[in-house]
Structure formats: C-alpha cells, structure tokens
Scaffold this motif. Structure first.
Motif, PDB file in Angstrom:
ATOM      1  N   ASP A  63       0.908  47.009  88.358  1.00  0.00           N
ATOM      2  CA  ASP A  63       1.622  46.179  89.328  1.00  0.00           C
ATOM      3  C   ASP A  63       2.172  44.950  88.624  1.00  0.00           C
ATOM      4  N   PHE A  64       3.327  44.466  89.074  1.00  0.00           N
ATOM      5  CA  PHE A  64       3.980  43.378  88.362  1.00  0.00           C
ATOM      6  C   PHE A  64       4.779  42.503  89.312  1.00  0.00           C
ATOM      7  N   GLN A  65       5.119  41.314  88.844  1.00  0.00           N
ATOM      8  CA  GLN A  65       6.076  40.419  89.485  1.00  0.00           C
ATOM      9  C   GLN A  65       6.898  39.751  88.395  1.00  0.00           C
ATOM     10  N   ILE A  66       8.011  39.149  88.794  1.00  0.00           N
ATOM     11  CA  ILE A  66       8.907  38.512  87.828  1.00  0.00           C
ATOM     12  C   ILE A  66       8.987  37.021  88.128  1.00  0.00           C
ATOM     13  N   ILE A  67       8.823  36.214  87.085  1.00  0.00           N
ATOM     14  CA  ILE A  67       8.930  34.756  87.181  1.00  0.00           C
ATOM     15  C   ILE A  67      10.282  34.326  86.631  1.00  0.00           C
ATOM     16  N   ARG A  68      11.081  33.707  87.483  1.00  0.00           N
ATOM     17  CA  ARG A  68      12.409  33.247  87.058  1.00  0.00           C
ATOM     18  C   ARG A  68      12.487  31.726  86.924  1.00  0.00           C
ATOM     19  N   SER A  69      11.492  31.022  87.447  1.00  0.00           N
ATOM     20  CA  SER A  69      11.436  29.567  87.352  1.00  0.00           C
ATOM     21  C   SER A  69       9.973  29.142  87.353  1.00  0.00           C
ATOM     22  N   GLU A  70       9.708  27.907  86.973  1.00  0.00           N
ATOM     23  CA  GLU A  70       8.329  27.412  86.947  1.00  0.00           C
ATOM     24  C   GLU A  70       7.678  27.477  88.321  1.00  0.00           C
ATOM     25  N   GLU A  71       8.478  27.297  89.368  1.00  0.00           N
ATOM     26  CA  GLU A  71       7.932  27.325  90.724  1.00  0.00           C
ATOM     27  C   GLU A  71       7.426  28.716  91.109  1.00  0.00           C
ATOM     28  N   ASP A  72       8.007  29.756  90.520  1.00  0.00           N
ATOM     29  CA  ASP A  72       7.603  31.126  90.865  1.00  0.00           C
ATOM     30  C   ASP A  72       6.153  31.420  90.490  1.00  0.00           C
ATOM     31  N   VAL A  73       5.623  30.674  89.531  1.00  0.00           N
ATOM     32  CA  VAL A  73       4.250  30.921  89.075  1.00  0.00           C
ATOM     33  C   VAL A  73       3.276  30.867  90.244  1.00  0.00           C
ATOM     34  N   TRP A  74       3.509  29.949  91.147  1.00  0.00           N
ATOM     35  CA  TRP A  74       2.553  29.712  92.237  1.00  0.00           C
ATOM     36  C   TRP A  74       2.710  30.712  93.367  1.00  0.00           C
ATOM     37  N   HIS A  75       3.641  31.646  93.217  1.00  0.00           N
ATOM     38  CA  HIS A  75       3.817  32.711  94.207  1.00  0.00           C
ATOM     39  C   HIS A  75       3.330  34.063  93.694  1.00  0.00           C
ATOM     40  N   ILE A  76       2.722  34.077  92.515  1.00  0.00           N
ATOM     41  CA  ILE A  76       2.181  35.315  91.954  1.00  0.00           C
ATOM     42  C   ILE A  76       0.917  35.704  92.730  1.00  0.00           C
ATOM     43  N   LYS A  77       0.884  36.921  93.228  1.00  0.00           N
ATOM     44  CA  LYS A  77      -0.227  37.375  94.075  1.00  0.00           C
ATOM     45  C   LYS A  77      -1.014  38.525  93.427  1.00  0.00           C
ATOM     46  N   LEU A  78      -0.963  38.621  92.123  1.00  0.00           N
ATOM     47  CA  LEU A  78      -1.674  39.685  91.409  1.00  0.00           C
ATOM     48  C   LEU A  78      -3.036  39.189  90.950  1.00  0.00           C
ATOM     49  N   PRO A  79      -4.020  40.079  90.855  1.00  0.00           N
ATOM     50  CA  PRO A  79      -5.351  39.658  90.407  1.00  0.00           C
ATOM     51  C   PRO A  79      -5.393  39.419  88.894  1.00  0.00           C
ATOM     52  N   PHE A  80      -6.096  38.378  88.480  1.00  0.00           N
ATOM     53  CA  PHE A  80      -6.266  38.093  87.060  1.00  0.00           C
ATOM     54  C   PHE A  80      -7.351  39.006  86.482  1.00  0.00           C
ATOM     55  N   PRO A  81      -7.293  39.274  85.141  1.00  0.00           N
ATOM     56  CA  PRO A  81      -6.345  38.765  84.157  1.00  0.00           C
ATOM     57  C   PRO A  81      -4.974  39.447  84.272  1.00  0.00           C
ATOM     58  N   LEU A  82      -3.957  38.712  83.837  1.00  0.00           N
ATOM     59  CA  LEU A  82      -2.590  39.210  83.850  1.00  0.00           C
ATOM     60  C   LEU A  82      -2.021  39.175  82.430  1.00  0.00           C
ATOM     61  N   PHE A  83      -0.915  39.861  82.271  1.00  0.00           N
ATOM     62  CA  PHE A  83      -0.225  39.906  80.979  1.00  0.00           C
ATOM     63  C   PHE A  83       1.192  39.404  81.190  1.00  0.00           C
ATOM     64  N   ALA A  84       1.611  38.406  80.406  1.00  0.00           N
ATOM     65  CA  ALA A  84       2.931  37.795  80.559  1.00  0.00           C
ATOM     66  C   ALA A  84       3.759  38.005  79.298  1.00  0.00           C
TER      67      ALA A  84
END
Length: 330
Positions: free
Chosen positions: A125-146
């Motif tokens: 499962d994944f999400q895409i970060i396009r700005s610094e603000e998007d970080v706080w909308h990530i709803k995936l369980p940690f640990p994550l890979f960026a």
C-alpha cells in the motif's frame, strides 16, 4: 541490418557541468562498447547516434536506420525515458525496448503500482507526498519506505528511507522534495528478502532470464539496495540464485507484472518479501542497465548461465519478432 544506437554517455554530461548524482543513471563508455560489440558479433552494422539531441540532428540531416537500439535515459521530466521512442515514432523508425507510454507510466512508480495492483499483483500500500503538508495526511502504518517517485539506480534510497514515525517521515520527505524536485512515494515497508528478476520478450513471449537475490554483507551501508550499495556492490553485496520455490514464485509474479505493464524486449522487475515471506512487487525497470560486468541484468543473467552476448541476442530476437515477424539477422 543497419542498427542505430542511442544512449546518454555519462562522461559527456559530466564535462558539460552536470553532477555525478544527476547522471547516475547514464551509461559509461564500457556499456556503449559492450552493447556495440555484442551487436556486431551477431552480424549487425552499428551506428552510434548518442542522445536525443544527437538523434534529432541526425534525423534532420536525413539519416535513417533499419532499427534503433535505444538505451537513452533522457535528462529531465517524468517522460524523459520516453523522449527517444517518441522522436522515433514521429519518423516511423522501429526501436528496441518499450514505447513512450510504458516508459512514462513505469518511471512514475505510483502509476506502475496502480496498474499491477488492479491486475491482481500484490504490491505494498502506498501514498504520494507532493508537498510538506501532505506528510501529515499519510494514513499508512509504520514502518514506511520513502523514495523519489521517478528515479532509478537507487537514487534517493538508503538507510534513512525506512521511517518509523510521522516526524521521521517529515524530515526525510522534505529532504527528498528539496533534492529531487519531484513527489515522494511512501509505501509500507517490506522487511523480507530482496530479489530482482530479469525478463526478455514481449507479452505472451515474455521469458524469465533468471532470478537473483540481493544479500547484504555486514559492512553494507544498510540493508537497502540503494545508490551506495549498488555502486559498491563488490564490498557490500553478494548475489545468488534463490531456492527453486522462491525462484518460481518471483518469476511468476514478475512475468504477470511485465505483461500488465506491456513492457517490451527486456528489463527487470524488483520484488521483496513481506513479513510473511510472500513476494510483493516493488517496481519495474524497462530500461535496465546493460554494463557487461556491473549492471544487475547482466549479473543475474550470468548467475543463471546466460552470457552477455546471449542476453543481447534475446533482446534483439524479441524486437525482431515483434516488429518484423522474424528473428533473422539479414
């Protein structure tokens, strides 16, 4: 048969002021000479063209080829790998490897994951970060890979790619956004074994060249197959062919993903085991490195009993069958 040969030569760009990082994906003269030598050994006449700009100049002069062997990466943009194929399409000149759509979709790692996921291939499962603000909308369980959304050769990937909190993700994402000037792909981290699968052929003619496991040595920069470990693979990594059950599972997944993405002629698919020891699709490289000694595709081919010349021959056979309906050299 007259074969044109397009590529981006690393040394040319370094002399023009580009940094080592900017041209990390580009080819060395050893790669150019290796491919050229293999093609000539099969009876082809090879004409070195060079980059997309060189190709445009040659076309404007009236030069034409029966077929172009294209490994040019392009210099910028999400469609950079598609530039040479698109130019050749305008002039109706056939070429080896994938078309502009495939190169654009697969360089965008999120798009590629959506396609294989919709086709039934398991991927984190994944999400895409396009700005610094998007970080706080990530709803995936940690640990994550960026990692950068659209880079290759392990650029932007290393020990810090594995993040364990929102705060860590914020720092890593900001660094990647600033450094690479593109979105960041964030996906569920897979803690298991890592593999890469070599494929030649197109569609139903796709064949697995071999499966290779990446095993990290104690002195490795991290247990992540990023730019540092790839560049220093002789010190940090050992490669091996996995046991048959794992080989078969990886091969089956890779072939399915290759067909779903409509990749052509040759390339690699990266796979990693999840916490249950099950394979999951990571990404595809339809324009895999072809350095005779140091690139992953030739390495895995050798491990599986396929010589460099045979590998290039399989790629050419696929292209000829796809374009001309035969694999002869005349």
């Amino acid at each position: 048969m007259n074969i044109g040969f397009t590529y981006d030569l690393k040394d040319d760009y370094l002399r023009s002021g580009y940094s080592d990082l900017e041209v990390a994906e580009f080819d060395s003269i050893e790669t150019v000479e290796g491919v050229e030598s293999a093609l000539k050994s099969m009876g082809y006449t090879v004409d070195r063209i060079g980059s997309a700009r060189d190709l445009i100049q040659r076309l404007c002069r009236g030069d034409r080829w029966d077929l172009v062997f294209n490994i040019a990466e392009g210099i910028r943009g999400i469609g950079r790998e598609a530039q040479v194929p698109a130019i050749l399409d305008v002039y109706n000149i056939p070429y080896v490897f994938s078309d502009p759509l495939v190169f654009s979709v697969t360089l965008h790692k999120g798009m590629a994951k959506r396609i294989v996921r919709d086709g039934g291939v398991k991927t984190p499962d994944f999400q895409i970060i396009r700005s610094e603000e998007d970080v706080w909308h990530i709803k995936l369980p940690f640990p994550l890979f960026a990692k950068p959304l659209a880079e290759g050769t392990g650029k932007g990937i290393g020990a810090k790619s594995v993040v364990h909190s929102q705060e860590e993700l914020s720092v890593v994402s900001k660094n990647l956004l600033d450094r690479y000037q593109q979105p960041v792909l964030v996906e569920r981290f897979l803690p298991g074994r890592e593999f890469t699968v070599g494929i030649t052929g197109s569609g139903s003619r796709g064949q697995v060249v071999g499966v290779m496991e990446i095993c990290f040595l104690p002195d490795a920069a991290s247990e992540i197959y990023g730019l540092v470990n790839k560049k220093n693979y002789q010190d940090f990594v050992r490669y091996r062919v996995p046991e048959q059950s794992v080989y078969d599972a990886c091969a089956e997944m890779a072939l399915k993903a290759w067909c779903l993405l409509e990749c052509r002629d040759g390339g690699r698919i990266d796979i990693r085991h999840n916490e249950n020891g099950e394979p999951e699709f990571i990404e595809v490289n339809p324009l895999a490195g072809l350095h005779p000694i140091e690139s992953d595709l030739p390495i895995l081919a050798r491990l599986n009993g396929v010589s460099y010349e045979n590998l290039i021959g399989r790629i050419m056979e696929s292209a000829r069958l796809r374009i001309f309906g035969d694999a002869s050299h005349e």
